[in-house]
Design a protein around this motif. Structure first.
Motif, short mmCIF file in Angstrom:
data_model
loop_
_atom_site.label_atom_id
_atom_site.label_comp_id
_atom_site.label_asym_id
_atom_site.label_seq_id
_atom_site.Cartn_x
_atom_site.Cartn_y
_atom_site.Cartn_z
N CYS A 179 8.86 -0.38 6.59
CA CYS A 179 8.05 0.35 5.61
C CYS A 179 7.87 1.79 6.10
N ARG A 180 8.37 2.75 5.30
CA ARG A 180 8.22 4.16 5.66
C ARG A 180 7.12 4.85 4.87
N PHE A 181 6.83 4.27 3.69
CA PHE A 181 5.92 4.95 2.75
C PHE A 181 4.81 4.02 2.27
N ASP A 182 3.71 4.66 1.86
CA ASP A 182 2.61 3.94 1.21
C ASP A 182 2.52 4.40 -0.24
N LEU A 183 2.13 3.49 -1.10
CA LEU A 183 1.95 3.81 -2.52
C LEU A 183 0.47 3.81 -2.86
N GLU A 184 0.00 4.94 -3.41
CA GLU A 184 -1.34 4.97 -4.01
C GLU A 184 -1.10 4.71 -5.49
N TYR A 185 -1.41 3.49 -5.91
CA TYR A 185 -1.00 3.04 -7.24
C TYR A 185 -1.66 3.86 -8.36
N ARG A 186 -2.98 4.01 -8.30
CA ARG A 186 -3.67 4.71 -9.39
C ARG A 186 -3.26 6.17 -9.49
N ALA A 187 -3.12 6.81 -8.32
CA ALA A 187 -2.74 8.23 -8.30
C ALA A 187 -1.24 8.41 -8.53
N ARG A 188 -0.50 7.29 -8.54
CA ARG A 188 0.97 7.34 -8.66
C ARG A 188 1.53 8.30 -7.60
#
Ligand SMILES: [Zn+2]
Ligand SMILES: [Zn+2]
Length: 346
Positions: A161-170
């Motif tokens: 895993c290289r990245f994180d997703l902030e779902y609401r903020a896209r």
């Protein structure tokens, strides 16, 4: 590095009817449910598999048969955050999902899946309640910081895993541009044959070999090897080995004549110097997913510190570098390029 023992994920008994009829708990019901620290899932052969809070697991996706083993990439992956139950038969976990690159692309169109490998997952801040009947074995997802010079090695079939997703903020963090090549496309460990890494603190980036340019001046092998060592991971300053040793290079030596000033590199063990003068590369044809970044950087750092402080090498220097990882076994000579940022040889 020892290879992990391959094992396939365990399978479940075919369940014709779900044991529970109440369905997924609502947030309100969740608050009223009994807490647990772990749960147990039996496999088809009756072996018990225990899962605890904070562990990561493979989870059977909707519509995928539980009684056959599938390729690991066919499963969902999630981290267990809470475990609660209505009763002994009806146990649920609150799961923080890892998303596949394709899933991220479905909500962030600019997220380029071509720069992602098949084992890449993105840690999301998206949660669900998942029945423990869907759990299919433990999973490990390695954190991969492409800018880190001490990234731990892992195999090409290991989830990372290289990245994180902030779902609401896209939003994807860290910004993909921070780690992508100068062409804008990220390193794809399944596809890219050779990536060249520049360890300078201001660079700390890997570039596709085909996106780089060759140096104008051709240097002989010895001079080139010194230039690789002098691309120090500890400073952005262009300091030569002689600058660090506090001695000026002798003009006579530059002309190839016998010099009275000893080469500062001569005080170091040959294997250490050989490790430090390797090009830092990674990729399908260049030592695997993380390549020799950590090992070569460690070797250059040992030489840098010793020259700068005028101190001898630590006696345990051999424990600090993985010589085998630094020096590739019989790889064909890699062409030399210049870093697009600092213009040093990489
Ligand atoms: Zn590129
Ligand atoms: Zn650079």
């Amino acid at each position: 590095m020892p290879r992990r023992k391959k094992k396939s994920l365990f399978t479940h008994k075919k369940v014709s009817k779900p044991k529970f009829t109440l369905g997924i708990p609502t947030d309100r019901e969740w608050e009223t449910m009994q807490h647990y620290a772990c749960f147990v899932v039996p496999d088809e052969e009756g072996n018990q598999h225990s899962f605890k809070i904070h562990q990561t697991a493979f989870i059977l996706p909707d519509g995928v048969l539980p009684d056959t083993s599938h390729h690991p990439t066919a499963y969902w992956i999630g981290r267990i955050k809470q475990i609660r139950a209505r009763n002994e038969e009806d146990v649920w976990a609150r799961v923080q999902w890892y998303w596949s690159p394709q899933e991220v692309n479905s909500v962030i169109k600019s997220f380029d899946v071509s720069g992602c490998g098949q084992y890449e997952r993105i840690m999301s801040d998206y949660y669900d309640y998942v029945s423990t009947a869907s759990f299919c074995d433990h999973a490990t997802v390695m954190r991969y910081d492409e800018r880190a010079v001490d990234q731990e090695e892992f195999d090409s079939d290991h989830f990372y895993c290289r990245f994180d997703l902030e779902y609401r903020a896209r939003r994807i963090l860290p910004n993909v541009e921070n780690t992508a090549c100068c062409c804008g496309v990220s390193y794809n460990p399944d596809r890219d044959p050779v990536m060249h890494f520049c360890p300078r603190p201001a660079c700390r980036a890997a570039y596709h070999q085909e996106c780089l340019t060759r140096p104008d001046k051709k240097l002989d092998k010895i001079a080139r090897n010194r230039k690789f060592i002098e691309n120090w991971p500890d400073t952005d300053e262009n300091l030569s080995i002689e600058d660090l040793a506090g001695s000026r290079p002798c003009r006579k030596r530059r002309k190839g004549l016998k010099s009275s000033v000893p080469d500062p590199l001569e005080q170091f063990p040959e294997t250490l110097v050989r490790a430090a003068q390797q090009q830092i590369v990674k990729g399908v044809q260049a030592g695997g997913v993380v390549g020799n970044v950590k090992a070569v950087v460690a070797a250059r750092q040992l030489i840098y510190c010793s020259l700068l402080e005028g101190s001898p090498l630590p006696t345990d220097w051999k424990d600090k570098i993985d010589v085998e990882a630094a020096i590739p076994p019989k790889r064909k000579g890699t062409p030399v390029f210049v870093c697009p940022q600092c213009k040093n040889l990489i």
